[in-house]
Scaffold this motif. Structure first.
Motif, PDB file in Angstrom:
ATOM      1  N   ASP A   1      -2.721   4.742  -3.101  1.00  0.00           N
ATOM      2  CA  ASP A   1      -3.643   5.731  -2.540  1.00  0.00           C
ATOM      3  C   ASP A   1      -2.859   7.003  -2.211  1.00  0.00           C
ATOM      4  OD1 ASP A   1      -5.781   7.008  -1.474  1.00  0.00           O
ATOM      5  OD2 ASP A   1      -6.061   5.697   0.242  1.00  0.00           O
TER       6      ASP A   1
ATOM      7  N   ASP B   1       4.940   5.417   3.220  1.00  0.00           N
ATOM      8  CA  ASP B   1       4.447   6.797   3.389  1.00  0.00           C
ATOM      9  C   ASP B   1       5.568   7.689   3.924  1.00  0.00           C
ATOM     10  OD1 ASP B   1       2.826   9.162   4.289  1.00  0.00           O
ATOM     11  OD2 ASP B   1       1.183   7.830   3.752  1.00  0.00           O
ATOM     12  N   THR B   2       5.432   8.989   3.665  1.00  0.00           N
ATOM     13  CA  THR B   2       6.365   9.932   4.295  1.00  0.00           C
ATOM     14  C   THR B   2       6.034  10.035   5.774  1.00  0.00           C
ATOM     15  OG1 THR B   2       4.831  11.750   3.911  1.00  0.00           O
ATOM     16  CG2 THR B   2       6.541  11.447   2.251  1.00  0.00           C
TER      17      THR B   2
ATOM     18  N   GLY C   1       2.930  13.731   5.408  1.00  0.00           N
ATOM     19  CA  GLY C   1       1.968  14.308   4.469  1.00  0.00           C
ATOM     20  C   GLY C   1       2.482  14.340   3.039  1.00  0.00           C
ATOM     21  N   MET C   2       1.669  14.986   2.194  1.00  0.00           N
ATOM     22  CA  MET C   2       1.969  15.034   0.764  1.00  0.00           C
ATOM     23  C   MET C   2       3.292  15.745   0.481  1.00  0.00           C
ATOM     24  SD  MET C   2      -0.332  13.496  -0.512  1.00  0.00           S
ATOM     25  CE  MET C   2      -1.795  13.320  -1.346  1.00  0.00           C
ATOM     26  N   PRO C   3       4.036  15.259  -0.493  1.00  0.00           N
ATOM     27  CA  PRO C   3       5.253  15.984  -0.888  1.00  0.00           C
ATOM     28  C   PRO C   3       4.890  17.246  -1.675  1.00  0.00           C
ATOM     29  CG  PRO C   3       4.908  14.072  -2.289  1.00  0.00           C
ATOM     30  CD  PRO C   3       3.799  14.045  -1.282  1.00  0.00           C
TER      31      PRO C   3
ATOM     32  N   PHE D   1      -2.648  15.534   4.804  1.00  0.00           N
ATOM     33  CA  PHE D   1      -2.688  14.111   5.156  1.00  0.00           C
ATOM     34  C   PHE D   1      -1.428  13.677   5.924  1.00  0.00           C
ATOM     35  CE2 PHE D   1      -5.461  14.287   1.372  1.00  0.00           C
ATOM     36  CZ  PHE D   1      -6.590  13.631   1.845  1.00  0.00           C
TER      37      PHE D   1
ATOM     38  N   SER E   1       3.664  10.759  -7.368  1.00  0.00           N
ATOM     39  CA  SER E   1       3.680   9.728  -6.323  1.00  0.00           C
ATOM     40  C   SER E   1       3.241   8.385  -6.889  1.00  0.00           C
ATOM     41  CB  SER E   1       2.752  10.142  -5.176  1.00  0.00           C
ATOM     42  OG  SER E   1       3.182  11.370  -4.639  1.00  0.00           O
TER      43      SER E   1
ATOM     44  N   ASP F   1      -2.641   9.675  -4.521  1.00  0.00           N
ATOM     45  CA  ASP F   1      -3.309  10.798  -5.189  1.00  0.00           C
ATOM     46  C   ASP F   1      -2.590  11.462  -6.372  1.00  0.00           C
ATOM     47  OD1 ASP F   1      -5.470  10.995  -2.944  1.00  0.00           O
ATOM     48  OD2 ASP F   1      -3.579  11.185  -1.894  1.00  0.00           O
TER      49      ASP F   1
ATOM     50  N   GLY G   1       0.719   5.175   0.472  1.00  0.00           N
ATOM     51  CA  GLY G   1      -0.117   6.245   1.023  1.00  0.00           C
ATOM     52  C   GLY G   1      -0.960   5.689   2.153  1.00  0.00           C
ATOM     53  N   LEU G   2      -0.445   5.820   3.378  1.00  0.00           N
ATOM     54  CA  LEU G   2      -1.126   5.195   4.526  1.00  0.00           C
ATOM     55  C   LEU G   2      -1.922   6.190   5.364  1.00  0.00           C
ATOM     56  CD1 LEU G   2       1.657   2.846   5.955  1.00  0.00           C
ATOM     57  CD2 LEU G   2      -0.026   2.339   4.229  1.00  0.00           C
ATOM     58  N   TYR G   3      -1.445   7.434   5.404  1.00  0.00           N
ATOM     59  CA  TYR G   3      -2.051   8.468   6.256  1.00  0.00           C
ATOM     60  C   TYR G   3      -2.122   7.946   7.696  1.00  0.00           C
ATOM     61  CZ  TYR G   3      -5.454  12.146   7.587  1.00  0.00           C
ATOM     62  OH  TYR G   3      -6.122  13.183   8.187  1.00  0.00           O
TER      63      TYR G   3
ATOM     64  N   SER H   1      -6.924   2.144   5.632  1.00  0.00           N
ATOM     65  CA  SER H   1      -7.132   1.084   4.630  1.00  0.00           C
ATOM     66  C   SER H   1      -6.106  -0.039   4.774  1.00  0.00           C
ATOM     67  CB  SER H   1      -7.136   1.654   3.204  1.00  0.00           C
ATOM     68  OG  SER H   1      -6.025   2.455   2.976  1.00  0.00           O
TER      69      SER H   1
ATOM     70  N   GLU I   1       0.849  -1.200   0.000  1.00  0.00           N
ATOM     71  CA  GLU I   1       0.000   0.000   0.000  1.00  0.00           C
ATOM     72  C   GLU I   1       0.886   1.253   0.000  1.00  0.00           C
ATOM     73  OE1 GLU I   1      -3.730   0.140   2.202  1.00  0.00           O
ATOM     74  OE2 GLU I   1      -3.265   2.203   2.813  1.00  0.00           O
TER      75      GLU I   1
ATOM     76  N   PHE J   1       8.502   7.811  -1.582  1.00  0.00           N
ATOM     77  CA  PHE J   1       8.598   6.534  -2.309  1.00  0.00           C
ATOM     78  C   PHE J   1       9.908   6.491  -3.108  1.00  0.00           C
ATOM     79  CE2 PHE J   1       3.692   6.973  -2.882  1.00  0.00           C
ATOM     80  CZ  PHE J   1       3.497   6.633  -1.554  1.00  0.00           C
TER      81      PHE J   1
HETATM   82  C1  LIG Z   1      -5.038  10.069   0.876  1.00  0.00           C
HETATM   83  S1  LIG Z   1      -3.762   9.702   1.959  1.00  0.00           S
HETATM   84  C2  LIG Z   1      -3.865   7.960   2.165  1.00  0.00           C
HETATM   85  C3  LIG Z   1      -5.118   7.508   2.852  1.00  0.00           C
HETATM   86  C4  LIG Z   1      -5.018   6.145   3.502  1.00  0.00           C
HETATM   87  N1  LIG Z   1      -4.825   5.073   2.535  1.00  0.00           N
HETATM   88  C5  LIG Z   1      -6.221   5.871   4.390  1.00  0.00           C
HETATM   89  O1  LIG Z   1      -6.677   4.734   4.446  1.00  0.00           O
HETATM   90  O2  LIG Z   1      -6.708   6.785   5.050  1.00  0.00           O
HETATM   91  C6  LIG Z   1      -2.344   9.901   0.931  1.00  0.00           C
HETATM   92  C7  LIG Z   1      -1.028   9.592   1.631  1.00  0.00           C
HETATM   93  O3  LIG Z   1      -0.022   9.457   0.627  1.00  0.00           O
HETATM   94  C8  LIG Z   1       1.224   9.914   1.162  1.00  0.00           C
HETATM   95  N2  LIG Z   1       2.085  10.251   0.013  1.00  0.00           N
HETATM   96  C9  LIG Z   1       1.717  10.889  -1.115  1.00  0.00           C
HETATM   97  N3  LIG Z   1       2.743  10.988  -1.982  1.00  0.00           N
HETATM   98  C10 LIG Z   1       3.799  10.361  -1.378  1.00  0.00           C
HETATM   99  C11 LIG Z   1       5.151  10.110  -1.785  1.00  0.00           C
HETATM  100  N4  LIG Z   1       5.621  10.506  -2.975  1.00  0.00           N
HETATM  101  N5  LIG Z   1       5.973   9.433  -0.933  1.00  0.00           N
HETATM  102  C12 LIG Z   1       5.500   9.013   0.266  1.00  0.00           C
HETATM  103  N6  LIG Z   1       4.229   9.246   0.719  1.00  0.00           N
HETATM  104  C13 LIG Z   1       3.381   9.896  -0.105  1.00  0.00           C
HETATM  105  C14 LIG Z   1       0.831  11.101   2.038  1.00  0.00           C
HETATM  106  O4  LIG Z   1       1.778  11.312   3.055  1.00  0.00           O
HETATM  107  C15 LIG Z   1      -0.545  10.670   2.594  1.00  0.00           C
HETATM  108  O5  LIG Z   1      -0.413  10.108   3.880  1.00  0.00           O
END
Ligand SMILES: C[S@@+](CC[C@H](N)C(=O)[O-])C[C@H]1O[C@@H](n2cnc3c(N)ncnc32)[C@H](O)[C@@H]1O
Length: 248
Positions: A172, A107-108, A111-113, A127, A178, A174, A57-59, A63, A55, A152
């Motif tokens: 997940d 995941d980071t 939050g989003m990069p 996030f 990513s 977005d 994108g864990l936030y 999920s 997976e 990633f």
């Molecule tokens: C919409 S959230 C994920 C929601 C999660 N799957 C849930 O069940 O609630 C998107 C996640 O993707 C991570 N993310 C987005 N782009 C990333 C990247 N290039 N490297 C690492 N993490 C990334 C963000 O940190 C964020 O936590």
């Protein structure tokens, strides 16, 4: 007043049913993320596919943990098959039962990069989660898992190389960049029948020039050995695919 009380009671009953682990029919008819994960694990166990759950994108881990819970229903079912009085059922599951599917989460956790997708929802640092909190929740759920913290694109290749092939890939995250980075990580892990879930496939008004759509389109152009057959849409903007490996 009477209607309000009736609605509240109905909502409580429905929520109870949805939470109840053994209500299989409910999960199979659900078109939300839980239903999609349930159907994915159902396919994996039916086809006896060996491979891990990835997976991106864990936030806060929702999920990721839901996937484990849906997986656990099938694991329980598979264990029960070993005691079936039907020979073919016992035979089918005999070897497969020894395989344990790993769960890998990326995941980071910050939050989003930074990105130039121009979306307020996905702006930098939205996030933001917490590694320690997700780790704690996964442990509490009794998962067999591994978390990778960082962008990633920064996950060392030698760490990825040691991972199992993919049974399910859930992207997940977005953004175009990513999703592209996530696909690059799993490229050599894809196998015939790998399920690809793109949770945000129809974001950005379903434009092929943005987000996960763009990443998958470009990935397929650059990697003709892989073809993704649309399986089913889910939730509001998600799309599931089945991977075909067309290597000669
Ligand atoms: C919409 S959230 C994920 C929601 C999660 N799957 C849930 O069940 O609630 C998107 C996640 O993707 C991570 N993310 C987005 N782009 C990333 C990247 N290039 N490297 C690492 N993490 C990334 C963000 O940190 C964020 O936590």
């Amino acid at each position: 007043m009477f209607n309000k009380v009736k609605d509240a009671i109905n909502t409580r009953i429905i929520n109870r049913l949805l939470d109840k682990k053994d209500i299989v029919r409910f999960s199979v008819n659900r078109n939300d993320r839980t239903g999609m994960l349930y159907k994915s694990w159902g396919l994996v166990f039916t086809d006896l596919i060996k491979g891990a759950y990835y997976e991106f994108g864990l936030y806060k881990g929702a999920s990721f943990i839901t996937s484990w819970k849906e997986y656990s229903k099938f694991r329980k079912w598979a264990v029960a098959q070993t005691k079936s009085d039907e020979f073919w059922r016992r035979q089918n599951i005999k070897d497969y039962i020894n395989y344990r599917h790993d769960f890998y989460g990326f995941d980071t956790f910050e939050g989003m990069p930074a990105n130039n997708e121009g979306s307020v929802t996905f702006h930098e640092k939205s996030f933001a989660g917490s590694f320690d909190e997700v780790d704690k929740q996964c442990r509490k759920a009794g998962m067999r898992y591994r978390l990778f913290k960082g962008l990633f694109s920064a996950i060392p290749k030698e760490e990825v190389r040691a991972l199992e092939p993919a049974a399910i890939v859930n992207i997940d995250s977005d953004l175009y960049g990513s999703a592209w980075d996530a696909l690059a990580i799993v490229r050599d892990k894809l196998q015939q029948g790998t399920i690809l879930l793109m949770d945000d496939y129809n974001c950005f008004s379903s434009s092929d020039a943005c987000g996960e759509r763009r990443a998958l389109r470009e990935f397929c152009e650059k990697n003709p050995a892989y073809r993704f057959e649309p399986w089913m849409p889910y939730h509001f903007v998600g799309q599931a695919f089945l991977c075909h490996v067309e290597k000669s």
